[in-house]
Enzyme design. Structure first.
Site, PDB file in Angstrom:
ATOM      1  N   CYS A 208       4.972  -2.395   8.447  1.00 49.43           N
ATOM      2  CA  CYS A 208       5.388  -1.087   8.972  1.00 49.43           C
ATOM      3  C   CYS A 208       5.147  -0.978  10.476  1.00 49.43           C
ATOM      4  O   CYS A 208       4.189  -1.523  11.008  1.00 49.43           O
ATOM      5  CB  CYS A 208       4.685   0.023   8.220  1.00 49.43           C
ATOM      6  SG  CYS A 208       5.151   0.089   6.477  1.00 49.43           S
TER       7      CYS A 208
ATOM      8  N   SER B 214      -5.159   5.137   5.430  1.00 46.60           N
ATOM      9  CA  SER B 214      -4.087   4.255   5.869  1.00 46.60           C
ATOM     10  C   SER B 214      -4.116   4.194   7.385  1.00 46.60           C
ATOM     11  O   SER B 214      -4.526   5.151   8.056  1.00 46.60           O
ATOM     12  CB  SER B 214      -2.743   4.813   5.386  1.00 46.60           C
ATOM     13  OG  SER B 214      -1.682   4.224   6.094  1.00 46.60           O
TER      14      SER B 214
ATOM     15  N   ASP C 137       0.809  -1.215   0.000  1.00 43.13           N
ATOM     16  CA  ASP C 137       0.000   0.000   0.000  1.00 43.13           C
ATOM     17  C   ASP C 137       0.846   1.269   0.000  1.00 43.13           C
ATOM     18  O   ASP C 137       0.445   2.285  -0.571  1.00 43.13           O
ATOM     19  CB  ASP C 137      -0.937   0.011   1.218  1.00 43.13           C
ATOM     20  CG  ASP C 137      -2.178  -0.838   0.989  1.00 43.13           C
ATOM     21  OD1 ASP C 137      -2.079  -1.817   0.229  1.00 43.13           O
ATOM     22  OD2 ASP C 137      -3.229  -0.522   1.560  1.00 43.13           O
TER      23      ASP C 137
ATOM     24  N   CYS D  43       1.031  -8.076   5.195  1.00 46.37           N
ATOM     25  CA  CYS D  43       0.634  -6.692   4.963  1.00 46.37           C
ATOM     26  C   CYS D  43      -0.858  -6.529   4.687  1.00 46.37           C
ATOM     27  O   CYS D  43      -1.615  -7.484   4.689  1.00 46.37           O
ATOM     28  CB  CYS D  43       1.501  -6.085   3.872  1.00 46.37           C
ATOM     29  SG  CYS D  43       3.206  -5.837   4.459  1.00 46.37           S
ATOM     30  N   ASP D  44      -1.216  -5.297   4.376  1.00 43.69           N
ATOM     31  CA  ASP D  44      -2.565  -4.779   4.559  1.00 43.69           C
ATOM     32  C   ASP D  44      -3.716  -5.646   4.052  1.00 43.69           C
ATOM     33  O   ASP D  44      -4.641  -5.956   4.784  1.00 43.69           O
ATOM     34  CB  ASP D  44      -2.674  -3.395   3.911  1.00 43.69           C
ATOM     35  CG  ASP D  44      -1.806  -2.370   4.614  1.00 43.69           C
ATOM     36  OD1 ASP D  44      -0.811  -2.763   5.234  1.00 43.69           O
ATOM     37  OD2 ASP D  44      -2.114  -1.173   4.541  1.00 43.69           O
ATOM     38  N   LYS D  45      -3.720  -6.006   2.773  1.00 43.71           N
ATOM     39  CA  LYS D  45      -4.870  -6.724   2.214  1.00 43.71           C
ATOM     40  C   LYS D  45      -4.656  -8.225   2.192  1.00 43.71           C
ATOM     41  O   LYS D  45      -5.602  -8.986   1.944  1.00 43.71           O
ATOM     42  CB  LYS D  45      -5.168  -6.231   0.792  1.00 43.71           C
ATOM     43  CG  LYS D  45      -5.350  -4.733   0.682  1.00 43.71           C
ATOM     44  CD  LYS D  45      -6.369  -4.212   1.661  1.00 43.71           C
ATOM     45  CE  LYS D  45      -6.353  -2.707   1.755  1.00 43.71           C
ATOM     46  NZ  LYS D  45      -5.104  -2.121   2.231  1.00 43.71           N
TER      47      LYS D  45
END
Length: 558
Positions: A195, A473, A81, A122-124
């Site tokens: 992150c 975010s 992202d 990570c995100d998705k």
């Protein structure tokens, strides 16, 4: 242990061709009759949260073999992202969640695996795999890649990726020089891993613990720590026990488990994206879960930890303070905050899992009687601007602000908004409206990290509200209200707002309203020309036609 699903492709005379192909893939005679385990990895070179997952896949396969299973590794796609931010790439981020869910479902269902180890980060990727696990419903355990260490500037100050994004705004506002921005860039992301703040990836990996689908430590053990490798091995071995006990994801993910996940979210002030993903997860699990229920959880759960980007406390600090289990254990001291009888992947209850995990640093995880706020770190707002709800990360709002009123400054895209913010079209007291950026309108519901970072970097963070049908975010902070539903592209109220309209944001009362005379409002609705899709070909065009608004989790229509 239940009868092996893999018998479908390994047993009987008529399965000789299947066995022949399996032998060609390396399966030995003695492997037939053992549990076949899908190792669902997400290793990819361009995503720093995933560059090390190839090694973790090897550890998982070794542990599976040692525990009596036969591992088969395959990979999913992934989008970073941060790298996709601020350009067309961000349109693909949320839609990638559906591709991941579909691809995992496809591989596992086609090959009749008995169990699954998911290695996201990570995100998705994490929510995509979670959704697939609910669909397939075979014994599954989640093993994240772990968080990145916080960066450090030359003077020892801890920083993260959000520091770099905000540094761009600060540089453009003349608050820092080019050398200072360069230092943030050089040291903001010092290692592999997700992150380092309580952003979306880490939020979802922590929530996997509260849901009961991952072992303690999943969300907080650093990616580069030797402890992480041992955690990976232990988790893979645990899956074999889960198979023997025949515990499936839908046995674990119930209304109680989702309450627990949101309770942790409230206590830690997690990303607003967790709402989107957990609602999608609930849908796949066949669990009815409303936005109103999230507010009910927030009412009974205090905000106990404030992590980056809302503070200079990072995931590594949360781990040193006792991690998710310690936060949940502290929370459990408040009657009704958690469902301690909820089942987990080990067969133990959540209460049994977190028992004895005491907080080691009350500066990081506050004691129950000294919370940051009495109510949780997320809130769902309703009103004539968001009849089906909107989300704000209250834990990311500076200076304890709970109400904001001001004139609307309307932009029809993120790019238009960025240009307006940089060129000083937004001033103190304004309410920035960014519309046509929802799941259908974006398409893909892009994150608004660049606009929020610009606002914060220019010193307007506590003085300007931002409202969008897009999302944020986990690195965003301030009066950032997203997921407005129904979205503008669906003819939601956001489509009818004009410059200068008086907007009211009241976090305490959970209100998001626009003050426009009814006659004028109806006139605007009648004059609305509808939405013309921005993308006419490829996956995003199909996605735009099939996706629903954020209040449903942004899932696809069947």
């Amino acid at each position: 242990m239940a009868e092996l699903r893999s018998n479908m492709i390994t047993q009987g005379i008529d399965r000789a061709p299947h066995r022949s192909l399996l032998r060609a893939a390396g399966v030995k005679e003695e492997d037939f009759g053992k549990p076949f385990i899908a190792v669902c990895n997400s290793y990819i070179d361009i995503v720093p949260g995933h560059v090390h997952l190839q090694e973790f896949g090897k550890i998982v396969k070794e542990a599976i073999r040692e525990a009596g299973g036969v591992p088969f590794e395959f990979n999913t796609i992934g989008v970073d992202d941060g790298i996709a931010m601020g350009h067309i790439g961000m349109r693909y981020s949320l839609p990638s969640r559906e591709i991941i869910a579909d691809s995992v479902e496809t591989v596992v269902s086609a090959h009749w695996f008995d169990g699954m180890v998911c290695i996201p980060n990570c995100d998705k990727i994490t929510p995509g795999m979670l959704m697939a696990a609910m669909r397939i419903n075979i014994p599954t355990i989640f093993v994240s890649g772990g968080p990145m260490a916080a960066g450090r500037t030359s003077d020892g100050r801890k920083i993260s990726l959000s520091s770099v994004f905000e540094g761009v705004g600060a540089y453009q506002a003349g608050k820092i020089n080019e050398n200072e921005l360069q230092e943030l860039e050089q040291f903001g992301c010092p290692t592999c891993g997700s992150c380092s703040g309580m952003f979306t990836a880490n939020s979802m990996n922590c929530l996997s613990e509260a849901l009961g689908l991952a072992l303690p430590g999943n969300g907080t053990i650093l990616a580069t720590s030797p402890e992480r490798k041992e955690f990976v091995r232990k988790s893979a071995a645990q899956l074999m026990e889960t198979i023997r006990k025949d515990i499936k994801p839908r046995d674990i993910v119930t209304v109680k488990a989702i309450d627990n996940a949101f309770a942790l979210d409230m206590a830690l002030g997690g990303s607003t994206n967790t709402v989107l993903h957990t609602l999608a997860l609930a849908n796949e699990a066949g669990v009815e879960y409303s936005l109103e229920r999230i507010n009910e959880v927030a009412e009974r759960v205090p905000h106990l930890a404030k992590l980056a980007p809302a503070s200079d406390v990072f995931i590594e600090d949360l781990h040193e303070a006792g991690g998710v289990s310690a936060a949940l254990n502290e929370l459990s001291k408040k009657e009704g905050a958690l469902h301690l009888d909820a089942l987990t992947v080990t067969g133990k209850t959540l209460g049994e899992t977190i028992a004895g995990h005491e907080v080691k640093d009350y500066d990081v995880i506050h004691p129950l009687d000294q919370p940051f706020t009495e109510k949780g770190g997320l809130a769902v707002l309703f009103g004539n601007l968001a009849p089906d709800g909107a989300i704000i990360k209250t834990g990311g709002v500076q200076n304890g602000i709970t109400r904001h009123e001001g004139p609307a400054v309307v932009f029809d895209s993120q790019d238009e908004a960025l240009d307006g913010i940089i060129n000083r079209k937004v001033k103190e007291g304004d309410v920035v409206i960014i519309r046509y950026e929802g799941p259908k309108g974006g398409p893909g519901m892009p994150e608004m990290l660049a606009p929020t970072s610009q606002i914060v970097g220019m010193g307007l963070g506590p003085k300007v509200a931002l409202i969008t049908d897009g999302r944020f975010s986990g690195a965003s902070r301030g009066l950032s209200i997203g997921h407005v539903s129904p979205e503008a592209a669906e003819g939601g109220p956001l489509a009818f707002v004009e410059n200068g309209d008086h907007i009211i944001v009241d976090i305490e009362k959970r209100i998001l309203d626009v003050q426009v005379p009814e006659e004028e409002w109806e006139k605007r609705k009648a004059n609305w020309k509808g939405f013309e899709p921005k993308v006419k070909t490829g996956y995003l065009a199909r996605y735009s036609k099939l996706v629903t608004s954020a209040n449903t989790g942004g899932i696809m229509k069947i």
